[in-house]
Design an enzyme around this catalytic site. Sequence first.
Site, PDB file in Angstrom:
ATOM      1  N   ASP A 145      45.562 -42.955  29.426  1.00 22.70           N
ATOM      2  CA  ASP A 145      45.117 -44.349  29.405  1.00 22.70           C
ATOM      3  C   ASP A 145      46.085 -45.157  28.548  1.00 22.70           C
ATOM      4  OD1 ASP A 145      42.940 -42.874  30.406  1.00 22.70           O
ATOM      5  OD2 ASP A 145      41.494 -44.357  29.694  1.00 22.70           O
ATOM      6  N   LYS A 157      42.174 -50.531  34.354  1.00 22.16           N
ATOM      7  CA  LYS A 157      41.030 -50.399  33.451  1.00 22.16           C
ATOM      8  C   LYS A 157      40.890 -51.697  32.669  1.00 22.16           C
ATOM      9  CE  LYS A 157      39.839 -47.622  29.337  1.00 22.16           C
ATOM     10  NZ  LYS A 157      40.177 -46.421  28.547  1.00 22.16           N
ATOM     11  N   LYS A 187      38.406 -48.605  36.471  1.00 21.50           N
ATOM     12  CA  LYS A 187      37.608 -48.133  35.330  1.00 21.50           C
ATOM     13  C   LYS A 187      37.210 -49.302  34.425  1.00 21.50           C
ATOM     14  CE  LYS A 187      37.721 -45.187  31.201  1.00 21.50           C
ATOM     15  NZ  LYS A 187      38.497 -44.223  30.389  1.00 21.50           N
TER      16      LYS A 187
END
Lengths: 318, 306
Positions: free
Chosen positions: B143, B206, B242
């Site tokens: 991430d 995300k 996400k």
Amino acid sequence: MAKTTIKKSSLHISENGLENHKPEKRLEVLKTYKIYIGGQFPRTESGRYYVPVNAKGEKLANVCLSSRKDVRDAVESARNAFGGWSARAAFNRGQILYRIAEMLEGRKAQFVDELMQQDASRAKAGHEVNLSIDRLIYYAGWCDKYQQIFSAVNPVASSHFNFSVPEPTGVVCIIAPQNDSLLGLVSVIAPVIAGGNTCVVVGSYAKPLCCVTFAEVLNSSDLPGGVVNILTGKASELAPWMADHMDVNAIVYCEKDEATQKMLKEKGSANVKRALIYDKVNWYDDAAGQSPYFINDAQEIKTTWHPIENIGGAGSKY
Amino acid sequence: MIAETSTIKIPNFSLSPRVDQVGIEERAARFTKRSIKKESKLNGLLLALNMIDLTTLEGKDTDGKVKQLCYKAQHLHDAYPGLPTVAAVCVYPSMVKVAKQALGNSGIKVASVATAFPSGQSTRDVKIRDTKYAVANGADEVDMVISRGKFLMGEYNFVFDEIAAVKEACGSARLKVILETGELGSYDKVRRASDIAMYAGANFIKTSTGKISPAATLPVTLVMLEAIRDFYYETGKMIAMKPAGGISKSKLALHYLVMLKETLGDAWMNNEWFRFGASSLANDLLMQIVKEKTGVYQSKDYFSID
């Protein structure tokens, strides 16, 4: 000069208007009776309402018919409020209960009026409100004293200092007395919150006015939101959801209906809930209707073993 | 990787579609009005549980805390047999080895934040090494955070190149690109950052780090889902989504699933293509699942601590 003249004449007209004024029949602004959850006054999630009627056949109000989801929300806010309320100094809880009594005193006339709408005589209504105020004062005093009464230092046969103290059980659901709609309500709420618990209360179904107005008193008396949550509606509909709610630690019931008492005890067994049945209490009788034992009913006794040096030689009994 | 993207025509990001703020917020609000009950609710809850990236990203994280989280990921609520596991455990790079070992062959993935998370204020060299360290320790997913400062200065090429470089450093690990939408300021910029990330090689986009507020919201997620849809029509490549931060209630998670289904469709309705970045959501989902099964409202007392 001309300006002054105009002013004078206009003043004259308005004075005339005042003299001619006659009292008109005014359209009354009726109060909306809503429920009390987490320090807010929402309407019931279900959108339902009912209209209680007094003995004369007069409609009292449009009152929320609460649903299980209101119970769910109320228990959640009671749980959130529990940490802060139970951690408060006992003395401070006493101050806040006293403050509730003060605020109730200030709105005496309104409560007398509502009780009279709900078929009480003026004398009886006045008596009920006075007793309710006194009962709050009574429990305000007990807030920092019941611990001494119910605590103990226990004799043990080893080198331990062993003591037991009462601690609040948690979230208490209360089905308030259906007949004594103010005195009964106050008499069951006060000992529960005096002991540091938070609660969700279902007021009287047929006489719901006082419990909503009492919520307004609570809201203006330093009591943190969520400590007391008040719903109106059918106890028979809401009680089962309270009885098997895993996050409720005790349930108070004041009616003689044995089937309901049995149901509360059976469903409550899932998380070993206390079922406190006050079906034989006369709330008007100070000797029976108020006592520190009502506080103790919603307490858990915590016992601590504290290792100590052997001081038996010094003659101490513990 | 480079070869793969080079076949796609890179658009001028200054011309990314503008977002109708009022329209997107009203559209997002409408997803919250769907009535989902009984069996479909239970299935939704189980699906949401299976989409969680169980996360701990605290300065005070210890090996013990990460091991405990990994245990929880595998044993969400043993009193209810047959529950799915969460999708992944998300930790700092220094904790990847511990998490990988604790999860063993459970099938739960290890995601690691990287690139000077959460601010991203470091040099490219440090970010690449951060990424490589995480991957070398066994991270299945990385991430990364974008350089919001550079993005807001209009240096889109810098942001694009950085994402592409991190993607290369990831090797076979899947890359999630955190836009930190709470710092971008407008839906237009969220859309533009989404486009840059996807064209630069992101596998996931995300919303947030979870460190600043607002984190994920329904409208912001909708903007990003629509960017994913447009990218799919343009290139034929699926990108995963996400939302992270601020999703702690089951009801809200169901709203997200409704939005996902109605925006991207069934192909995205699994944990390869959609994740929730959350920690306390798991327990709320479990409590709702048990409520559906038993008909009794549940208490936190009977579930593991978050």
